[in-house]
Design a protein around this motif. Sequence first.
Motif, PDB file in Angstrom:
ATOM      1  N   MET A  41       0.840  -1.193   0.000  1.00 48.03           N
ATOM      2  CA  MET A  41       0.000   0.000   0.000  1.00 48.03           C
ATOM      3  C   MET A  41       0.878   1.246   0.000  1.00 48.03           C
ATOM      4  N   ALA A  68      -0.131   4.145  -1.588  1.00 54.77           N
ATOM      5  CA  ALA A  68      -0.921   5.348  -1.873  1.00 54.77           C
ATOM      6  C   ALA A  68      -0.882   6.310  -0.692  1.00 54.77           C
ATOM      7  N   VAL A 123      -3.263   8.040   0.905  1.00 54.45           N
ATOM      8  CA  VAL A 123      -4.724   8.126   1.012  1.00 54.45           C
ATOM      9  C   VAL A 123      -5.085   9.319   1.905  1.00 54.45           C
ATOM     10  N   PRO A 175     -11.755   5.407   5.510  1.00 53.09           N
ATOM     11  CA  PRO A 175     -11.309   4.072   5.929  1.00 53.09           C
ATOM     12  C   PRO A 175      -9.803   3.957   5.754  1.00 53.09           C
ATOM     13  N   ASP A 176      -9.151   3.244   6.667  1.00 53.56           N
ATOM     14  CA  ASP A 176      -7.718   2.996   6.505  1.00 53.56           C
ATOM     15  C   ASP A 176      -7.573   1.697   5.706  1.00 53.56           C
ATOM     16  N   ILE A 177      -7.109   1.817   4.471  1.00 57.68           N
ATOM     17  CA  ILE A 177      -7.070   0.664   3.569  1.00 57.68           C
ATOM     18  C   ILE A 177      -6.028  -0.345   4.046  1.00 57.68           C
ATOM     19  N   LEU A 178      -4.863   0.159   4.413  1.00 56.37           N
ATOM     20  CA  LEU A 178      -3.806  -0.734   4.893  1.00 56.37           C
ATOM     21  C   LEU A 178      -4.276  -1.514   6.121  1.00 56.37           C
ATOM     22  N   GLY A 235       3.262  -1.668   4.166  1.00 53.12           N
ATOM     23  CA  GLY A 235       2.761  -0.288   4.165  1.00 53.12           C
ATOM     24  C   GLY A 235       3.912   0.686   4.018  1.00 53.12           C
ATOM     25  N   PHE A 236       3.578   1.922   3.815  1.00 54.82           N
ATOM     26  CA  PHE A 236       4.578   2.980   3.749  1.00 54.82           C
ATOM     27  C   PHE A 236       4.335   3.948   4.896  1.00 54.82           C
ATOM     28  N   LYS A 250       3.047   2.059  13.313  1.00 56.32           N
ATOM     29  CA  LYS A 250       2.177   1.706  12.176  1.00 56.32           C
ATOM     30  C   LYS A 250       2.151   0.196  11.924  1.00 56.32           C
ATOM     31  N   LYS A 270      -1.580  -1.196  12.219  1.00 57.39           N
ATOM     32  CA  LYS A 270      -2.249  -1.550  10.960  1.00 57.39           C
ATOM     33  C   LYS A 270      -2.119  -3.028  10.604  1.00 57.39           C
TER      34      LYS A 270
HETATM   35  O1  C5P Z   1      -1.315   6.505   8.772  1.00 58.30           O
HETATM   36  P1  C5P Z   1      -0.514   6.854   7.557  1.00 58.30           P
HETATM   37  O2  C5P Z   1      -1.322   7.527   6.501  1.00 58.30           O
HETATM   38  O3  C5P Z   1       0.751   7.558   7.829  1.00 58.30           O
HETATM   39  O4  C5P Z   1      -0.088   5.409   6.995  1.00 58.30           O
HETATM   40  C1  C5P Z   1       0.561   5.268   5.804  1.00 58.30           C
HETATM   41  C2  C5P Z   1       0.324   3.902   5.252  1.00 58.30           C
HETATM   42  O5  C5P Z   1      -1.037   3.531   5.380  1.00 58.30           O
HETATM   43  C3  C5P Z   1       0.603   3.833   3.771  1.00 58.30           C
HETATM   44  O6  C5P Z   1       1.005   2.516   3.442  1.00 58.30           O
HETATM   45  C4  C5P Z   1      -0.745   4.169   3.162  1.00 58.30           C
HETATM   46  O7  C5P Z   1      -0.873   3.661   1.851  1.00 58.30           O
HETATM   47  C5  C5P Z   1      -1.681   3.478   4.123  1.00 58.30           C
HETATM   48  N1  C5P Z   1      -2.982   4.145   4.301  1.00 58.30           N
HETATM   49  C6  C5P Z   1      -4.110   3.545   3.807  1.00 58.30           C
HETATM   50  N2  C5P Z   1      -5.335   4.112   4.002  1.00 58.30           N
HETATM   51  C7  C5P Z   1      -5.465   5.254   4.691  1.00 58.30           C
HETATM   52  C8  C5P Z   1      -4.316   5.880   5.199  1.00 58.30           C
HETATM   53  C9  C5P Z   1      -3.098   5.302   4.977  1.00 58.30           C
HETATM   54  O8  C5P Z   1      -3.998   2.482   3.178  1.00 58.30           O
HETATM   55  N3  C5P Z   1      -6.664   5.794   4.872  1.00 58.30           N
END
Ligand code: C5P
Length: 402
Positions: free
Chosen positions: A275, A277, A279, A308-311, A327-328, A342, A346
């Motif tokens: 992941m 992106a 987001v 929503p947090d996709i990761l 994740g990044f 993280k 996550k």
């Molecule tokens: O919490 P933060 O945005 O710093 O986390 C970064 C990581 O979480 C990335 O890998 C990003 O793609 C993923 N992310 C996500 N969905 C979100 C927020 C972050 O997948 N809503």
Amino acid sequence: MLADKRILLIIGGGIAAYKCLDLIRRLRERGASVRVVMTPAAKEFVTPLSVGALSENPVHIDLFDLTQENEIGHIRLSREADLLVVAPATADLLAKMANGLCNDLATNVLLATDKPVLAAPAMNPRMWGHPATRRNVAQLSRDGVRFVGPNSGAMAERGEIGAGRMAEPMEILAAIEAHFEAVGEGRPLAGRRIVVTAGPTHEPIDPVRYIANRSSGKQGYALARAFAEAGATVTLVSGPVGLPDPEGVKVVRVETAREMLAAVEGALPADAAVMAAAVADWRVASEAAEKIKKGAGGAPHLDFVENPDILATVGRHPTLRPRLVVGFAAETENLLTNARAKLEKKGADLIVANDVSPETGIMGGDRNTVRIVETAGVTDWPDLPKDEVAERLAALIAERLG
Ligand code: C5P
């Protein structure tokens, strides 16, 4: 590329079985040898006579057919192939495969084989979406079964729309070719399925305005390209960016975080999810239906809700969590502490952490300096072009997937 390859095609009992006739013909045209096992139910949809004629081989159906067992037993049948293709892989067949049931020749062969298996699911969208099928598919994916399709669209049942249509013969053929290509070249991610997210998301305020961020998508696109070059089947779910589609990658373009989540879930099961992106964390609570006007009321007031947090959704997915979730962490301070948090929060296996303070030029630039954060420890990579970070990550993922 398919010349002299031995395909064992297992035809399940579904309306899509008719597409297998075309698949057999195309495999034969390309020089592959095709042996076919049909489930008893498959006979209701296509005749063994036409299957036999097209494959130019006797068709196997009955587990207790002594004549055939003398010629080639079901164990040999399952081993004397380079690839097993299950099409249509019905809900029933997937359930049996996931649980090791074997009450006919097809399922015995599938349980006895030591060869790779490619399945082309086909069923009603509700059956495909049912938690039981989701569990079975996740289990099979963990067992190393690869999938092609299903596609979305109109179903044989009138009025039903959604994911469940069997992939077209040419798509199945492409997946078979991709398999042999990757295996033949010994590429490190051969046969793996990887989902990548990239770019920003756009969260609408009104029909003409949106909230976004400065992500260029370059790192995510480089990753998708590197994984495909390493032999993986890649789905890239991309927010709005100005980059061309990477070659050999399925690209799903989305705008908002919610669309991105739906596209990622639609691309599962997978061996790994990466992941990358950026987001948007928040979206405007209610998008205005009309363009918000300048007026006497002064500046508008916007309410935000969390996206929503996709990761985290993928990392903590009850049934479809990929074996490796990456994740990044783009931070401007406390890089390591935040990255480690993280990993935990996550449910990720690995976090690629980078400092995106404006002076680093990483955001939008072509180079990246990353730290690989895992529970076991931290590895620092030197300053590298984003393409090279992607190549190294492809190698690392191949290693972690084993
Ligand atoms: O919490 P933060 O945005 O710093 O986390 C970064 C990581 O979480 C990335 O890998 C990003 O793609 C993923 N992310 C996500 N969905 C979100 C927020 C972050 O997948 N809503």
